[in-house]
Write an enzyme that holds these catalytic residues in place. Structure first.
Site, PDB file in Angstrom:
ATOM      1  N   ASP A  31       0.843  -1.200   0.000  1.00 59.94           N
ATOM      2  CA  ASP A  31       0.000   0.000   0.000  1.00 59.94           C
ATOM      3  C   ASP A  31       0.872   1.242   0.000  1.00 59.94           C
ATOM      4  O   ASP A  31       1.551   1.527   0.981  1.00 59.94           O
ATOM      5  CB  ASP A  31      -0.896  -0.004   1.249  1.00 59.94           C
ATOM      6  CG  ASP A  31      -1.966  -1.066   1.173  1.00 59.94           C
ATOM      7  OD1 ASP A  31      -2.763  -1.023   0.224  1.00 59.94           O
ATOM      8  OD2 ASP A  31      -1.997  -1.950   2.053  1.00 59.94           O
ATOM      9  N   ASP A 169     -10.288  -5.489  -1.208  1.00 64.72           N
ATOM     10  CA  ASP A 169      -9.284  -4.928  -0.302  1.00 64.72           C
ATOM     11  C   ASP A 169      -9.933  -4.113   0.808  1.00 64.72           C
ATOM     12  O   ASP A 169     -10.568  -3.091   0.543  1.00 64.72           O
ATOM     13  CB  ASP A 169      -8.331  -4.040  -1.123  1.00 64.72           C
ATOM     14  CG  ASP A 169      -7.156  -3.528  -0.300  1.00 64.72           C
ATOM     15  OD1 ASP A 169      -6.999  -3.947   0.857  1.00 64.72           O
ATOM     16  OD2 ASP A 169      -6.400  -2.705  -0.850  1.00 64.72           O
TER      17      ASP A 169
HETATM   18  C1  DX5 Z   1      -6.545   0.282   2.813  1.00 65.16           C
HETATM   19  C2  DX5 Z   1      -5.498  -0.575   2.177  1.00 65.16           C
HETATM   20  C3  DX5 Z   1      -5.608  -2.018   2.523  1.00 65.16           C
HETATM   21  C4  DX5 Z   1      -5.463  -2.322   3.968  1.00 65.16           C
HETATM   22  C5  DX5 Z   1      -5.866  -3.730   4.238  1.00 65.16           C
HETATM   23  O1  DX5 Z   1      -6.325   1.570   2.417  1.00 65.16           O
HETATM   24  O2  DX5 Z   1      -5.549  -0.456   0.787  1.00 65.16           O
HETATM   25  O3  DX5 Z   1      -4.734  -2.800   1.729  1.00 65.16           O
HETATM   26  O4  DX5 Z   1      -4.184  -2.106   4.445  1.00 65.16           O
HETATM   27  O5  DX5 Z   1      -5.769  -3.906   5.592  1.00 65.16           O
HETATM   28  P1  DX5 Z   1      -6.955  -4.473   6.476  1.00 65.16           P
HETATM   29  O6  DX5 Z   1      -7.099  -5.911   6.098  1.00 65.16           O
HETATM   30  O7  DX5 Z   1      -6.443  -4.280   7.869  1.00 65.16           O
HETATM   31  O8  DX5 Z   1      -8.195  -3.694   6.174  1.00 65.16           O
HETATM   32 ZN    ZN Z   2      -4.467  -1.951  -0.381  1.00 63.98          ZN
END
Ligand code: DX5
Ligand code: ZN
Length: 210
Positions: A31, A169
């Site tokens: 990310d 996601d």
């Molecule tokens: C949110 C990100 C995700 C996130 C996923 O902005 O794009 O990839 O880090 O993490 P969790 O599973 O904790 O929602």
């Molecule tokens: Zn992400």
């Protein structure tokens, strides 16, 4: 179904990536937050490239940035699975997608919870993946937004025609995975459920079991 593990919520990125290397996770989900497209900011491109050399997993890059073009050449030198940009990241997202594809890299396009599925249409001939955001982008550890489920159904109608992969996601854990298990999702991104657990591989296996 592939599992892409996000390390966004971790407080020690390097250690977290080394632990993800030891799991059966398919991809490292990266990310990138620039403090402009999203409020949060995590690393500079040189810090990121250095960090990603630690990974033994193919990289699933998720660019939550305003100007993705300026990072692509450096990222392309790494072991990339897919580079995903947001529909509204810049004025000419189609050019960015073409640039990624011309490098022989799979390109994805991400859609936010408040964005209409019709916005995807200009890109669907070209992209390899649609990443469906089930949280507002920018932070790990948020709750899954349930209205995403109707959107997946609409996107699946387009998938039948254009044959792209779908990813989801945000907020995926051993309960919310139940909600999407029959939705023909190819790549499940999960972060905090895995990286805040005591045993990453056990958490990944819990997701796979559904
Ligand atoms: C949110 C990100 C995700 C996130 C996923 O902005 O794009 O990839 O880090 O993490 P969790 O599973 O904790 O929602
Ligand atoms: Zn992400």
């Amino acid at each position: 179904m592939k599992i892409a593990v996000s390390f966004l919520k971790s407080d020690n990125y390097k250690k977290c990536i080394e632990m993800i290397n030891q799991t059966s996770g398919d991809y490292l989900h990266v990310d990138m937050c620039d403090g402009k497209y999203v409020e949060s900011k995590n690393f500079t491109i040189s810090e990121l490239v250095k960090l990603l050399k630690v990974s033994t997993k193919p990289l699933d890059i998720h660019m939550m940035v305003e100007n993705p073009m300026k990072y692509i050449d450096e990222l392309a030198l790494l072991n990339i699975q897919t580079i995903t940009i947001h529909i509204d990241c810049c004025n000419k997202p189609l050019e960015v997608i073409e640039y990624i594809k011309n490098m022989g890299i799979q390109a994805g396009i991400a859609i936010n919870p408040d964005q209409d599925v019709d916005l995807l249409k200009p890109f669907l001939e070209l992209v390899d993946e649609v990443l469906i955001m089930s949280v507002v982008p920018g932070k790990g550890g948020q709750s899954f937004i349930e209205s995403t489920l109707d959107k997946i159904d609409l996107i699946n109608e387009l998938k039948a025609k254009y044959h792209f992969l779908t990813g989801i996601d945000g907020g995926i854990d051993n309960q919310t995975i139940e909600l999407i298990k029959d939705k023909n999702i190819d790549v499940v991104v999960s972060g905090s459920f895995i990286t805040c657990s005591d045993n990453y591989d056990m958490a990944i296996n819990m997701l796979r079991r559904h």
